[in-house]
Design a protein around this motif. Structure first.
Motif, mmCIF file in Angstrom:
data_model
loop_
_atom_site.group_PDB
_atom_site.id
_atom_site.type_symbol
_atom_site.label_atom_id
_atom_site.label_comp_id
_atom_site.label_asym_id
_atom_site.label_seq_id
_atom_site.Cartn_x
_atom_site.Cartn_y
_atom_site.Cartn_z
ATOM 1 N N PRO A 49 51.184 104.838 32.741
ATOM 2 C CA PRO A 49 51.925 103.585 32.516
ATOM 3 C C PRO A 49 53.274 103.775 31.819
ATOM 4 C CG PRO A 49 49.614 103.269 32.002
ATOM 5 C CD PRO A 49 49.776 104.732 32.309
ATOM 6 N N SER A 50 53.314 104.668 30.816
ATOM 7 C CA SER A 50 54.570 104.841 30.083
ATOM 8 C C SER A 50 55.639 105.533 30.915
ATOM 9 C CB SER A 50 54.321 105.633 28.787
ATOM 10 O OG SER A 50 53.689 106.862 29.081
ATOM 11 N N ALA A 76 37.569 100.366 28.693
ATOM 12 C CA ALA A 76 37.026 99.655 27.540
ATOM 13 C C ALA A 76 38.038 98.731 26.873
ATOM 14 C CB ALA A 76 36.489 100.661 26.525
ATOM 15 N N MET A 77 39.126 98.431 27.593
ATOM 16 C CA MET A 77 40.102 97.501 27.024
ATOM 17 C C MET A 77 39.688 96.070 27.360
ATOM 18 S SD MET A 77 43.629 99.603 27.687
ATOM 19 C CE MET A 77 43.879 101.206 26.903
ATOM 20 N N THR A 78 40.303 95.117 26.658
ATOM 21 C CA THR A 78 39.962 93.718 26.902
ATOM 22 C C THR A 78 40.728 93.194 28.119
ATOM 23 O OG1 THR A 78 41.766 92.873 25.561
ATOM 24 C CG2 THR A 78 39.687 93.357 24.412
ATOM 25 N N VAL A 80 42.675 90.637 28.164
ATOM 26 C CA VAL A 80 44.053 90.341 27.736
ATOM 27 C C VAL A 80 44.910 91.601 27.810
ATOM 28 C CG1 VAL A 80 45.479 89.730 25.738
ATOM 29 C CG2 VAL A 80 43.452 88.374 26.278
ATOM 30 N N ALA A 81 44.393 92.714 27.292
ATOM 31 C CA ALA A 81 45.158 93.958 27.313
ATOM 32 C C ALA A 81 45.416 94.410 28.751
ATOM 33 C CB ALA A 81 44.409 95.046 26.544
ATOM 34 N N ILE A 84 48.275 92.373 30.189
ATOM 35 C CA ILE A 84 49.548 92.803 29.612
ATOM 36 C C ILE A 84 49.990 94.128 30.240
ATOM 37 C CG2 ILE A 84 50.687 93.585 27.483
ATOM 38 C CD1 ILE A 84 50.110 90.638 27.377
ATOM 39 N N GLN A 85 49.049 95.040 30.354
ATOM 40 C CA GLN A 85 49.361 96.331 30.985
ATOM 41 C C GLN A 85 49.836 96.131 32.421
ATOM 42 O OE1 GLN A 85 45.659 98.615 30.545
ATOM 43 N NE2 GLN A 85 46.832 100.148 29.432
ATOM 44 N N GLN A 88 53.336 94.611 32.572
ATOM 45 C CA GLN A 88 54.355 95.609 32.229
ATOM 46 C C GLN A 88 54.561 96.581 33.389
ATOM 47 O OE1 GLN A 88 55.698 96.727 28.556
ATOM 48 N NE2 GLN A 88 57.184 97.312 30.102
ATOM 49 N N PRO B 46 37.982 98.216 22.052
ATOM 50 C CA PRO B 46 38.341 96.791 21.989
ATOM 51 C C PRO B 46 37.293 95.853 22.617
ATOM 52 C CG PRO B 46 40.269 98.079 22.537
ATOM 53 C CD PRO B 46 39.112 99.045 22.521
ATOM 54 N N SER B 68 45.350 101.823 22.950
ATOM 55 C CA SER B 68 45.955 102.778 23.893
ATOM 56 C C SER B 68 45.148 104.083 23.909
ATOM 57 C CB SER B 68 47.420 103.057 23.564
ATOM 58 O OG SER B 68 48.086 103.645 24.686
ATOM 59 N N ASP B 74 50.891 104.152 26.952
ATOM 60 C CA ASP B 74 51.384 102.794 27.203
ATOM 61 C C ASP B 74 52.732 102.591 26.534
ATOM 62 O OD1 ASP B 74 49.159 101.430 28.657
ATOM 63 O OD2 ASP B 74 48.031 102.046 26.885
ATOM 64 N N THR B 75 53.444 101.575 27.006
ATOM 65 C CA THR B 75 54.727 101.258 26.385
ATOM 66 C C THR B 75 54.480 100.642 25.003
ATOM 67 O OG1 THR B 75 54.801 99.026 27.270
ATOM 68 C CG2 THR B 75 55.724 100.767 28.671
ATOM 69 N N VAL B 78 53.199 97.018 25.108
ATOM 70 C CA VAL B 78 51.795 96.898 25.512
ATOM 71 C C VAL B 78 50.894 97.253 24.329
ATOM 72 C CG1 VAL B 78 49.986 97.887 26.978
ATOM 73 C CG2 VAL B 78 52.174 97.213 27.982
ATOM 74 N N TYR B 81 50.822 94.310 21.893
ATOM 75 C CA TYR B 81 49.954 93.213 22.345
ATOM 76 C C TYR B 81 48.482 93.594 22.259
ATOM 77 C CZ TYR B 81 53.609 90.102 24.055
ATOM 78 O OH TYR B 81 54.653 89.244 24.132
ATOM 79 N N GLU B 82 48.173 94.832 22.613
ATOM 80 C CA GLU B 82 46.767 95.228 22.560
ATOM 81 C C GLU B 82 46.267 95.204 21.114
ATOM 82 O OE1 GLU B 82 45.462 99.140 23.957
ATOM 83 O OE2 GLU B 82 43.429 98.390 24.173
ATOM 84 N N ASN B 85 45.779 91.634 19.991
ATOM 85 C CA ASN B 85 44.572 91.110 20.622
ATOM 86 C C ASN B 85 43.320 91.587 19.876
ATOM 87 O OD1 ASN B 85 42.685 91.774 23.555
ATOM 88 N ND2 ASN B 85 43.064 89.734 22.760
#
Lengths: 225, 225
Positions: A49-50, A76-78, A80-81, A84-85, A88, B46, B68, B74-75, B78, B81-82, B85
């Motif tokens: 992603p970066s 395992a991220m939410t 919402v995350a 956002i990812q 972006q 998370p 992350s 990630d940026t 991001v 925000y994570e 959250n």
């Protein structure tokens, strides 16, 4: 076994960088050079992603599509995350998103959460291709079919078997999905696909794509057929 | 050799469950057991914050969440925000993976900037730990990344994700010693990644670690009895 020409094979490959994690810009560019982007048209080229912003113009100028990963590799991220990812990544120039299913929610039996989570990412991605990672390496055949069904319910029609990092895909994993879902779901074999023979074995079972960091050796072998 | 009575071991341990695909029941039981033993905190993914929050309610055990994780790719936005959250969901502390590629490129200002972005969002009330992934860095890169993270407002510099998929070497007392020699006294050091025995725990505490990240917290306490 099918015999595949080099261009046919390249067209179903998502190419990714192997070797050292946390690749530098120089290493990313060196990887791009090594897979001969001017010569082969890949299904997509994967970056972290970066690196989407850094790589997007470079890849698009060479007629390639860029794919990146969401909630990767552990899923395992939410929600919402993930959104956002995804936002972006799309803003930075990604053409495709590989999003990991919430494996814990799945194994906890919270199927509604699995579907809702992926559906929102699917919607966020608009008309872009979204593939969902369902971790075939750690699921039984029955669980794989269940997970794939939930992913389909979320509006995603392309599966990615595994995130790599030691999670190995077998041709059987592909066969399980293809036998059950036929043309309703595409599948990308990902994780442990290192040789031409690995790739062909996956395609023989119906894999629509191959994710690999061993692009050069697979294509070299193909050209010698 | 310092004895076990010198430290209140349970109060320096972030008892950790970052098992891929762990169910809510498994994580819930882990948190309950951790609360019972009086650990400083539980460190979870998370998507497990609500479970951990519920099981720690009314107790002193804090909830730490990883951001992350494990690749840090990630940026900064991001990551911000994570992290927010995670706080919204009930996390007390954040364990953030830095952009390790930037460290490998010597872009230490970028690390300061991303850490500052996240720390500004969290404010003083929430401890920010920054994972610099020592096993992937040279000595100079470790120094650069650690100082950059401290400059960005990291409360604690954490050695490693311990992510199995990367087959990282374990954190050593020498790693901690190096960090202690360059960081300000008020900046904490969290030793994590392969710190799974009492002996190893005491060895890193003796050279300046202020926090331990381990999935073997209970075994370590039992060994100290």
């Amino acid at each position: 076994m099918a015999v595949l020409g080099i261009e046919t094979l390249a067209s179903v490959i998502d190419a990714s960088i192997g070797g050292a994690p946390a690749a530098t810009e120089e290493e990313v560019l060196s990887f791009f050079g090594s897979i001969q982007l001017d010569k082969h048209k890949f299904a997509a080229v994967r970056v972290e992603p970066s690196y989407v912003k850094f790589a997007a113009n470079y890849l698009h100028d060479r007629g390639q599509r860029l794919v990146t990963v969401i909630s990767y590799p552990l899923g395992a991220m939410t929600t919402v995350a993930k959104v956002i990812q995804a936002e972006q990544a799309l803003a930075d120039g990604a053409d495709e998103l590989d999003v990991a299913m919430d494996l814990s929610a799945f194994r906890s039996g919270d199927y509604q959460q699995v579907v809702d989570d992926l559906r929102i990412v699917r919607r966020t991605a608009g008309d872009r291709v979204v593939k969902a990672i369902y971790y075939s390496a750690v699921l039984t055949d029955q669980e794989s079919i269940k997970a794939a069904g939930l992913i389909l319910d979320a509006g995603i029609t392309f599966l990615k078997t595994n995130p790599g990092y030691g999670n190995v895909t077998t041709p059987h994993h592909i066969a399980v999905i293809k036998k059950h879902f036929k043309d309703d779901l595409k599948v990308m074999a990902s994780g442990g696909v290192r040789t031409y023979d690995d790739a062909v074995a996956m395609i023989d079972q119906g894999a629509d794509r191959i994710a690999t960091s061993s692009v050069s050796s697979i294509l070299d072998r193909s050209s010698k057929r | 050799m310092t004895t076990t009575t010198t430290y209140d071991l349970k109060q320096v341990i972030d008892n950790t469950n970052l098992t891929m695909g762990a169910t809510r029941k498994e994580v819930g039981e882990f948190v309950t057991a951790s609360v019972k033993r009086g650990f400083y905190s539980v460190c979870v993914f998370p998507n497990m914050i609500p479970t951990a929050r519920r099981m720690t309610a009314g107790t002193k055990t804090k909830v730490a969440a990883v951001v992350s994780f494990p690749l840090g790719a990630d940026t900064p936005e991001v990551k911000r925000y994570e992290a927010l959250n995670c706080i919204e969901l009930g996390a007390d502390e954040i364990d953030l993976v830095i952009n390790v590629a930037e460290a490998r490129m010597g872009h230490f200002d970028a690390i300061t900037a991303e850490v500052r972005t996240v720390k500004n969002a969290l404010g003083r009330d929430h401890i920010l730990k920054t994972i610099i992934e020592v096993p992937l860095l040279t000595k100079d890169q470790v120094i650069g990344a650690a100082v950059a993270a401290e400059k960005g407002g990291a409360d604690i510099v954490k050695t490693s994700t311990g992510f199995k998929g990367l087959q990282l070497r374990a954190t050593t007392p020498e790693d901690v010693q190096l960090l202690r020699s360059i960081l300000k006294p008020q900046t904490g050091i969290k030793a994590s990644g392969g710190v799974s025995t009492l002996e190893k725990t005491l060895a890193v505490l003796n050279v300046g670690a202020t926090r331990i990240g381990t999935s073997s917290g209970i075994a370590i306490l039992d060994a100290a009895k």
